[in-house]
Design a protein around this motif. Structure first.
Motif, PDB file in Angstrom:
ATOM      1  N   LEU A 182      71.632  28.704  22.513  1.00 56.70           N
ATOM      2  CA  LEU A 182      72.100  27.319  22.500  1.00 56.70           C
ATOM      3  C   LEU A 182      71.578  26.614  21.261  1.00 56.70           C
ATOM      4  CD1 LEU A 182      71.301  26.193  26.163  1.00 56.70           C
ATOM      5  CD2 LEU A 182      73.466  27.004  25.273  1.00 56.70           C
ATOM      6  N   GLN A 183      72.343  25.656  20.782  1.00 53.93           N
ATOM      7  CA  GLN A 183      71.899  24.817  19.676  1.00 53.93           C
ATOM      8  C   GLN A 183      71.396  23.511  20.272  1.00 53.93           C
ATOM      9  OE1 GLN A 183      74.965  23.851  16.813  1.00 53.93           O
ATOM     10  NE2 GLN A 183      73.494  24.122  15.164  1.00 53.93           N
ATOM     11  N   ASP A 184      70.138  23.148  19.949  1.00 54.04           N
ATOM     12  CA  ASP A 184      69.567  21.924  20.519  1.00 54.04           C
ATOM     13  C   ASP A 184      69.952  20.695  19.694  1.00 54.04           C
ATOM     14  OD1 ASP A 184      67.848  21.857  18.293  1.00 54.04           O
ATOM     15  OD2 ASP A 184      66.104  22.562  19.414  1.00 54.04           O
ATOM     16  N   ASP A 185      69.428  19.541  20.078  1.00 51.93           N
ATOM     17  CA  ASP A 185      69.778  18.280  19.402  1.00 51.93           C
ATOM     18  C   ASP A 185      69.360  18.256  17.931  1.00 51.93           C
ATOM     19  OD1 ASP A 185      70.880  17.367  21.748  1.00 51.93           O
ATOM     20  OD2 ASP A 185      69.055  16.321  22.376  1.00 51.93           O
ATOM     21  N   ASP A 186      68.367  19.098  17.572  1.00 51.44           N
ATOM     22  CA  ASP A 186      67.924  19.168  16.182  1.00 51.44           C
ATOM     23  C   ASP A 186      68.640  20.271  15.407  1.00 51.44           C
ATOM     24  OD1 ASP A 186      66.064  17.111  16.605  1.00 51.44           O
ATOM     25  OD2 ASP A 186      64.550  18.541  17.331  1.00 51.44           O
ATOM     26  N   ASN A 187      69.732  20.796  15.986  1.00 58.51           N
ATOM     27  CA  ASN A 187      70.524  21.869  15.395  1.00 58.51           C
ATOM     28  C   ASN A 187      69.776  23.190  15.265  1.00 58.51           C
ATOM     29  OD1 ASN A 187      72.944  20.454  15.207  1.00 58.51           O
ATOM     30  ND2 ASN A 187      72.348  19.541  13.253  1.00 58.51           N
ATOM     31  N   GLU A 188      68.700  23.355  16.030  1.00 62.92           N
ATOM     32  CA  GLU A 188      67.993  24.631  16.064  1.00 62.92           C
ATOM     33  C   GLU A 188      68.582  25.495  17.164  1.00 62.92           C
ATOM     34  OE1 GLU A 188      63.752  24.977  15.828  1.00 62.92           O
ATOM     35  OE2 GLU A 188      63.595  22.943  15.052  1.00 62.92           O
ATOM     36  N   VAL A 189      68.732  26.783  16.882  1.00 70.36           N
ATOM     37  CA  VAL A 189      69.260  27.710  17.875  1.00 70.36           C
ATOM     38  C   VAL A 189      68.089  28.275  18.674  1.00 70.36           C
ATOM     39  CG1 VAL A 189      70.557  29.842  18.240  1.00 70.36           C
ATOM     40  CG2 VAL A 189      71.225  28.261  16.410  1.00 70.36           C
ATOM     41  N   LYS A 190      68.208  28.210  19.998  1.00 66.66           N
ATOM     42  CA  LYS A 190      67.158  28.687  20.902  1.00 66.66           C
ATOM     43  C   LYS A 190      67.733  29.763  21.806  1.00 66.66           C
ATOM     44  CE  LYS A 190      64.225  25.225  20.025  1.00 66.66           C
ATOM     45  NZ  LYS A 190      63.079  25.343  19.246  1.00 66.66           N
ATOM     46  N   ALA A 191      66.932  30.784  22.090  1.00 64.47           N
ATOM     47  CA  ALA A 191      67.315  31.820  23.053  1.00 64.47           C
ATOM     48  C   ALA A 191      66.765  31.401  24.412  1.00 64.47           C
ATOM     49  CB  ALA A 191      66.729  33.161  22.641  1.00 64.47           C
ATOM     50  N   LEU A 192      67.648  31.385  25.422  1.00 64.79           N
ATOM     51  CA  LEU A 192      67.249  30.999  26.775  1.00 64.79           C
ATOM     52  C   LEU A 192      67.727  32.030  27.778  1.00 64.79           C
ATOM     53  CD1 LEU A 192      68.222  27.219  26.653  1.00 64.79           C
ATOM     54  CD2 LEU A 192      65.933  28.182  26.421  1.00 64.79           C
ATOM     55  N   GLU A 193      66.946  32.207  28.836  1.00 64.83           N
ATOM     56  CA  GLU A 193      67.351  33.081  29.922  1.00 64.83           C
ATOM     57  C   GLU A 193      68.297  32.307  30.836  1.00 64.83           C
ATOM     58  OE1 GLU A 193      65.273  35.620  33.535  1.00 64.83           O
ATOM     59  OE2 GLU A 193      64.035  34.891  31.882  1.00 64.83           O
ATOM     60  N   ALA A 194      69.402  32.951  31.221  1.00 60.66           N
ATOM     61  CA  ALA A 194      70.391  32.291  32.074  1.00 60.66           C
ATOM     62  C   ALA A 194      70.958  33.284  33.085  1.00 60.66           C
ATOM     63  CB  ALA A 194      71.523  31.708  31.229  1.00 60.66           C
ATOM     64  N   HIS A 195      71.337  32.762  34.226  1.00 64.28           N
ATOM     65  CA  HIS A 195      71.989  33.545  35.280  1.00 64.28           C
ATOM     66  C   HIS A 195      73.410  33.864  34.829  1.00 64.28           C
ATOM     67  CE1 HIS A 195      72.956  34.654  39.411  1.00 64.28           C
ATOM     68  NE2 HIS A 195      74.020  33.869  39.349  1.00 64.28           N
ATOM     69  N   TRP A 196      73.863  35.115  35.010  1.00 62.82           N
ATOM     70  CA  TRP A 196      75.172  35.553  34.519  1.00 62.82           C
ATOM     71  C   TRP A 196      76.252  35.281  35.553  1.00 62.82           C
ATOM     72  CZ3 TRP A 196      76.825  36.529  29.867  1.00 62.82           C
ATOM     73  CH2 TRP A 196      78.056  37.157  29.686  1.00 62.82           C
ATOM     74  N   GLU A 197      76.731  34.049  35.555  1.00 61.03           N
ATOM     75  CA  GLU A 197      77.804  33.633  36.452  1.00 61.03           C
ATOM     76  C   GLU A 197      77.944  32.128  36.257  1.00 61.03           C
ATOM     77  OE1 GLU A 197      78.437  33.992  41.248  1.00 61.03           O
ATOM     78  OE2 GLU A 197      76.382  33.790  40.537  1.00 61.03           O
ATOM     79  N   LEU A 198      79.148  31.663  36.064  1.00 63.33           N
ATOM     80  CA  LEU A 198      79.345  30.223  35.913  1.00 63.33           C
ATOM     81  C   LEU A 198      79.544  29.617  37.301  1.00 63.33           C
ATOM     82  CD1 LEU A 198      79.713  28.042  33.619  1.00 63.33           C
ATOM     83  CD2 LEU A 198      82.088  28.072  34.330  1.00 63.33           C
ATOM     84  N   ILE A 199      78.550  28.895  37.778  1.00 66.12           N
ATOM     85  CA  ILE A 199      78.645  28.265  39.095  1.00 66.12           C
ATOM     86  C   ILE A 199      79.225  26.872  38.888  1.00 66.12           C
ATOM     87  CG2 ILE A 199      77.379  27.499  41.128  1.00 66.12           C
ATOM     88  CD1 ILE A 199      75.266  29.661  40.425  1.00 66.12           C
ATOM     89  N   PRO A 200      80.404  26.597  39.469  1.00 67.45           N
ATOM     90  CA  PRO A 200      81.067  25.312  39.238  1.00 67.45           C
ATOM     91  C   PRO A 200      80.280  24.134  39.806  1.00 67.45           C
ATOM     92  CG  PRO A 200      82.533  26.860  40.379  1.00 67.45           C
ATOM     93  CD  PRO A 200      81.191  27.471  40.322  1.00 67.45           C
ATOM     94  N   HIS A 201      80.557  22.957  39.273  1.00 70.34           N
ATOM     95  CA  HIS A 201      79.837  21.737  39.636  1.00 70.34           C
ATOM     96  C   HIS A 201      80.009  21.345  41.096  1.00 70.34           C
ATOM     97  CE1 HIS A 201      83.573  19.368  39.535  1.00 70.34           C
ATOM     98  NE2 HIS A 201      83.904  20.164  38.532  1.00 70.34           N
ATOM     99  N   TRP A 202      81.063  21.808  41.772  1.00 68.80           N
ATOM    100  CA  TRP A 202      81.282  21.399  43.163  1.00 68.80           C
ATOM    101  C   TRP A 202      80.516  22.259  44.175  1.00 68.80           C
ATOM    102  CZ3 TRP A 202      85.438  23.376  40.291  1.00 68.80           C
ATOM    103  CH2 TRP A 202      85.853  24.650  40.638  1.00 68.80           C
ATOM    104  N   ILE A 203      79.838  23.311  43.718  1.00 71.15           N
ATOM    105  CA  ILE A 203      79.025  24.143  44.614  1.00 71.15           C
ATOM    106  C   ILE A 203      77.669  23.464  44.788  1.00 71.15           C
ATOM    107  CG2 ILE A 203      77.896  26.380  44.860  1.00 71.15           C
ATOM    108  CD1 ILE A 203      80.900  26.536  45.254  1.00 71.15           C
ATOM    109  N   ASN A 204      77.245  23.279  46.045  1.00 65.50           N
ATOM    110  CA  ASN A 204      76.025  22.516  46.322  1.00 65.50           C
ATOM    111  C   ASN A 204      74.788  23.340  46.631  1.00 65.50           C
ATOM    112  OD1 ASN A 204      77.165  19.856  46.130  1.00 65.50           O
ATOM    113  ND2 ASN A 204      78.276  20.345  47.995  1.00 65.50           N
ATOM    114  N   ASN A 205      74.981  24.580  47.064  1.00 63.87           N
ATOM    115  CA  ASN A 205      73.803  25.383  47.407  1.00 63.87           C
ATOM    116  C   ASN A 205      74.135  26.855  47.232  1.00 63.87           C
ATOM    117  OD1 ASN A 205      74.772  26.511  50.089  1.00 63.87           O
ATOM    118  ND2 ASN A 205      74.948  24.301  50.458  1.00 63.87           N
ATOM    119  N   PHE A 206      73.080  27.675  47.245  1.00 65.50           N
ATOM    120  CA  PHE A 206      73.271  29.084  46.949  1.00 65.50           C
ATOM    121  C   PHE A 206      74.050  29.798  48.046  1.00 65.50           C
ATOM    122  CE2 PHE A 206      72.159  33.384  45.604  1.00 65.50           C
ATOM    123  CZ  PHE A 206      72.453  33.249  44.267  1.00 65.50           C
TER     124      PHE A 206
END
Length: 164
Positions: free
Chosen positions: A48-72
């Protein structure tokens, strides 16, 4: 998203993105594997590119969970019903309520050495078909980047948040 992809570069502490070195932690390096199966719903590395335009590596879950899902629990139920959260196709990015907001506001890149496409082949003297995986890679490059989108999921019952 890609259902199956992999990273076969030697373990690196840094990647080069836009002529800039991006550091990886030891834990992040362990997530880079030759075969990553999206249906395992594991974690991976996104950039991801942060607000200072620096690219950061982040760990993320591999699945796009939509905004309407409320719990696991709802996530697990939706998977059973075949909701296609692993594959955001270009045809649906700007029209699907599942992908549109993330496409407009939360873009990332994903490192890969290759991804897999499957070809169905008829088995001679049978009505069966086999699916044969083909690894697609960029010639003479140890890795490349795939476009991605992400969300921030929060389980309303447990309070757990997850970049996905």
């Amino acid at each position: 998203m890609c259902n199956f992809y992999g990273v076969t570069i030697p373990k690196k502490k840094q990647l080069v993105v836009k002529n800039t070195e991006v550091s990886l932690t030891e834990k992040q390096q362990l997530l880079l594997k030759p075969v990553i199966n999206g249906f395992d719903y594991g974690n991976t590395i996104i950039l991801l590119q942060d607000d200072d335009n620096e690219v950061k590596a982040l760990e993320a879950h591999w699945e796009l969970i939509p905004h309407w899902i409320n719990n696991f629990k709802e996530v697990v139920e939706a998977r059973k019903n075949g909701i296609p959260w692993l594959n955001a196709t270009s045809e649906k990015l700007f029209v699907s309520s599942m992908f549109k907001e993330a496409t407009m506001q939360r873009r990332c890149i994903v490192i890969a050495s290759h991804f897999f496409e499957w070809q169905k082949v008829n088995v001679p003297l049978s009505k069966k078909q086999l699916s044969i995986p083909y690894a697609i890679q960029v010639a003479n490059q140890p890795y490349f980047f795939m476009a991605g989108i992400y969300n921030l999921f929060k389980d309303i019952y447990t309070g757990q948040t997850m970049l996905n």
